[in-house]
Design an enzyme around this catalytic site. Structure first.
Site, PDB file in Angstrom:
ATOM      1  N   SER A 148       0.863  -1.200   0.000  1.00  0.00           N
ATOM      2  CA  SER A 148       0.000   0.000   0.000  1.00  0.00           C
ATOM      3  C   SER A 148       0.891   1.238   0.000  1.00  0.00           C
ATOM      4  O   SER A 148       2.037   1.172   0.478  1.00  0.00           O
ATOM      5  CB  SER A 148      -0.871   0.018   1.262  1.00  0.00           C
ATOM      6  OG  SER A 148      -1.502   1.266   1.417  1.00  0.00           O
ATOM      7  N   TYR A 161      -1.570  -0.584  10.494  1.00  0.00           N
ATOM      8  CA  TYR A 161      -1.686  -0.957   9.075  1.00  0.00           C
ATOM      9  C   TYR A 161      -0.453  -0.481   8.307  1.00  0.00           C
ATOM     10  O   TYR A 161       0.139  -1.225   7.517  1.00  0.00           O
ATOM     11  CB  TYR A 161      -2.956  -0.344   8.496  1.00  0.00           C
ATOM     12  CG  TYR A 161      -3.245  -0.680   7.038  1.00  0.00           C
ATOM     13  CD1 TYR A 161      -3.877  -1.867   6.682  1.00  0.00           C
ATOM     14  CD2 TYR A 161      -2.896   0.209   6.015  1.00  0.00           C
ATOM     15  CE1 TYR A 161      -4.148  -2.165   5.347  1.00  0.00           C
ATOM     16  CE2 TYR A 161      -3.172  -0.072   4.683  1.00  0.00           C
ATOM     17  CZ  TYR A 161      -3.806  -1.262   4.360  1.00  0.00           C
ATOM     18  OH  TYR A 161      -4.076  -1.552   3.025  1.00  0.00           O
TER      19      TYR A 161
HETATM   20  N1  LIG Z   1      -8.616  -0.799  -1.542  1.00  0.00           N
HETATM   21  C1  LIG Z   1      -7.582  -0.016  -1.303  1.00  0.00           C
HETATM   22  O1  LIG Z   1      -7.668   1.221  -1.358  1.00  0.00           O
HETATM   23  C2  LIG Z   1      -6.246  -0.622  -0.978  1.00  0.00           C
HETATM   24  C3  LIG Z   1      -5.137   0.241  -0.960  1.00  0.00           C
HETATM   25  C4  LIG Z   1      -3.899  -0.265  -0.673  1.00  0.00           C
HETATM   26  C5  LIG Z   1      -3.751  -1.604  -0.414  1.00  0.00           C
HETATM   27  N2  LIG Z   1      -4.826  -2.421  -0.410  1.00  0.00           N
HETATM   28  C6  LIG Z   1      -4.618  -3.843  -0.123  1.00  0.00           C
HETATM   29  O2  LIG Z   1      -5.204  -4.604  -1.141  1.00  0.00           O
HETATM   30  C7  LIG Z   1      -5.561  -5.879  -0.600  1.00  0.00           C
HETATM   31  C8  LIG Z   1      -7.006  -6.185  -0.970  1.00  0.00           C
HETATM   32  O3  LIG Z   1      -7.836  -5.242  -0.311  1.00  0.00           O
HETATM   33  P1  LIG Z   1      -9.264  -4.815  -0.873  1.00  0.00           P
HETATM   34  O4  LIG Z   1      -9.278  -3.348  -0.922  1.00  0.00           O
HETATM   35  O5  LIG Z   1      -9.609  -5.591  -2.085  1.00  0.00           O
HETATM   36  O6  LIG Z   1     -10.187  -5.228   0.362  1.00  0.00           O
HETATM   37  P2  LIG Z   1     -11.422  -6.206   0.511  1.00  0.00           P
HETATM   38  O7  LIG Z   1     -12.404  -6.009  -0.583  1.00  0.00           O
HETATM   39  O8  LIG Z   1     -11.868  -6.047   1.914  1.00  0.00           O
HETATM   40  O9  LIG Z   1     -10.778  -7.638   0.296  1.00  0.00           O
HETATM   41  C9  LIG Z   1      -9.978  -8.248   1.268  1.00  0.00           C
HETATM   42  C10 LIG Z   1      -9.833  -9.710   0.888  1.00  0.00           C
HETATM   43  O10 LIG Z   1      -8.944 -10.333   1.827  1.00  0.00           O
HETATM   44  C11 LIG Z   1      -9.528 -11.541   2.234  1.00  0.00           C
HETATM   45  N3  LIG Z   1      -9.106 -11.898   3.584  1.00  0.00           N
HETATM   46  C12 LIG Z   1      -9.088 -11.114   4.694  1.00  0.00           C
HETATM   47  N4  LIG Z   1      -8.678 -11.825   5.754  1.00  0.00           N
HETATM   48  C13 LIG Z   1      -8.407 -13.083   5.293  1.00  0.00           C
HETATM   49  C14 LIG Z   1      -7.975 -14.279   5.906  1.00  0.00           C
HETATM   50  N5  LIG Z   1      -7.695 -14.348   7.210  1.00  0.00           N
HETATM   51  N6  LIG Z   1      -7.809 -15.381   5.123  1.00  0.00           N
HETATM   52  C15 LIG Z   1      -8.078 -15.323   3.805  1.00  0.00           C
HETATM   53  N7  LIG Z   1      -8.509 -14.230   3.167  1.00  0.00           N
HETATM   54  C16 LIG Z   1      -8.674 -13.125   3.915  1.00  0.00           C
HETATM   55  C17 LIG Z   1     -11.036 -11.312   2.159  1.00  0.00           C
HETATM   56  O11 LIG Z   1     -11.702 -12.555   1.951  1.00  0.00           O
HETATM   57  P3  LIG Z   1     -12.585 -13.368   3.011  1.00  0.00           P
HETATM   58  O12 LIG Z   1     -13.159 -12.377   3.978  1.00  0.00           O
HETATM   59  O13 LIG Z   1     -13.600 -14.057   2.163  1.00  0.00           O
HETATM   60  O14 LIG Z   1     -11.623 -14.332   3.630  1.00  0.00           O
HETATM   61  C18 LIG Z   1     -11.140 -10.461   0.916  1.00  0.00           C
HETATM   62  O15 LIG Z   1     -11.223 -11.264  -0.241  1.00  0.00           O
HETATM   63  C19 LIG Z   1      -5.279  -5.806   0.898  1.00  0.00           C
HETATM   64  O16 LIG Z   1      -4.023  -6.386   1.186  1.00  0.00           O
HETATM   65  C20 LIG Z   1      -5.248  -4.317   1.162  1.00  0.00           C
HETATM   66  O17 LIG Z   1      -4.489  -3.989   2.310  1.00  0.00           O
HETATM   67  C21 LIG Z   1      -6.072  -1.965  -0.684  1.00  0.00           C
END
Ligand SMILES: NC(=O)c1ccc[n+]([C@@H]2O[C@H](COP(=O)([O-])OP(=O)(O)OC[C@H]3O[C@@H](n4cnc5c(N)ncnc54)[C@H](OP(=O)(O)O)[C@@H]3O)[C@@H](O)[C@H]2O)c1
Length: 256
Positions: A148, A161
């Site tokens: 991130s 985070y």
């Molecule tokens: N969106 C942003 O602005 C942003 C920015 C920078 C970085 N990121 C990073 O991008 C990645 C994806 O985030 P997102 O924005 O797509 O969020 P999201 O829609 O909340 O997706 C998070 C995913 O992680 C999975 N997950 C969480 N805990 C888990 C566990 N213990 N075991 C297996 N799967 C798990 C969830 O699946 P289940 O709940 O079904 O297990 C879900 O598919 C993350 O690493 C986040 O930190 C996001």
């Protein structure tokens, strides 16, 4: 005559077998679709299996896998199941993550443990299990770690985070160094604010709207804004000489 590989071949992932964690929503859902659309077989992993089945229904190249990334004891059996379904893995996308609590001081000791277990430890344990398999087969491959901009900036993001995501940036470099001799490339993507389940409530809030005014491009990204970077880092033809790099994709917010 100079030989130039056309883009369609440069990003053709036929023969690649990818494991994408956190594929049940947000960025991971999109990553699985994009890799599958370019010919890869994709193991879509997460805890919410109903979501994964809905995703798999969209492409014959996508296979659902129930996996809690905080349980490294389950990884050997999960990787066996993944390879039984789709063949020997060549690509790992470490995407699963948790946003944590709204402020640093809401984090209990258990929250801290859950956050780092999900956002840091899991990437280490899964990368190790994945790399060991490839090394045993003397097979090249790639890892893509999703960190991130919070790994670079100290900003609105709560410290637990940001600390974890900075660890992922360093893990990407350190693993790249160790695995280069085994022909395993390790790179990363550091997204800025992207619409997803993790961020939509914040982006719709007054604080989120105020934050977006400070983004040089004046908008949040869509998951599709990461397609090109994902394909670049996934393709052994397009990024053969890249390792240890984290590409920031953020509409310019890290420039400040
Ligand atoms: N969106 C942003 O602005 C942003 C920015 C920078 C970085 N990121 C990073 O991008 C990645 C994806 O985030 P997102 O924005 O797509 O969020 P999201 O829609 O909340 O997706 C998070 C995913 O992680 C999975 N997950 C969480 N805990 C888990 C566990 N213990 N075991 C297996 N799967 C798990 C969830 O699946 P289940 O709940 O079904 O297990 C879900 O598919 C993350 O690493 C986040 O930190 C996001």
């Amino acid at each position: 005559m100079i030989q130039v590989t056309p883009a369609i071949k440069l990003f053709d992932l036929t023969g690649e077998v990818a494991l994408v964690t956190g594929a049940s929503s947000g960025l991971g859902w999109r990553f699985a679709q994009v890799l599958a659309a370019h010919g890869a077989k994709v193991i879509a992993a997460a805890r919410r299996v109903d979501r994964l089945q809905a995703l798999a229904a969209e492409s014959p190249n996508i296979f659902p896998l129930e996996l809690d990334v905080t349980r490294p004891q389950d990884f050997p059996a999960a990787l066996d199941a993944a390879e039984a379904a789709a063949g020997p893995l060549t690509l790992l996308v470490n995407n699963a993550g948790w946003g944590g609590r709204d402020t640093s001081f809401e984090h209990s000791a258990e929250d801290w443990q859950r956050l780092q277990s999900t956002n840091v430890d899991s990437l280490w344990h899964l990368s190790q299990a994945f790399a060991k398999r490839l090394m045993a087969r003397k097979q090249p491959g790639a890892i893509i770690n999703i960190s991130s901009v919070a790994g670079y900036l100290v900003s609105e993001t709560p410290a637990p985070y940001a600390i974890g995501k900075a660890a992922v940036v360093q893990m990407t470099k350190a693993l790249a160094f160790e695995l280069a001799r085994h022909r395993i490339r390790v790179n990363g993507i550091a997204p800025g604010y992207i619409h997803s389940e993790m961020t939509d409530d914040y982006l719709a809030s007054e604080a989120g709207k105020a934050m977006l005014k400070r983004v040089p491009q004046r908008r949040a990204g869509e998951p599709s804004d990461l397609d090109g970077t994902l394909l670049l880092l996934a393709s052994p033809k397009a990024s053969a000489f890249m390792t240890g790099t984290t590409v920031i994709v953020d509409g310019g917010i890290a420039l400040k």
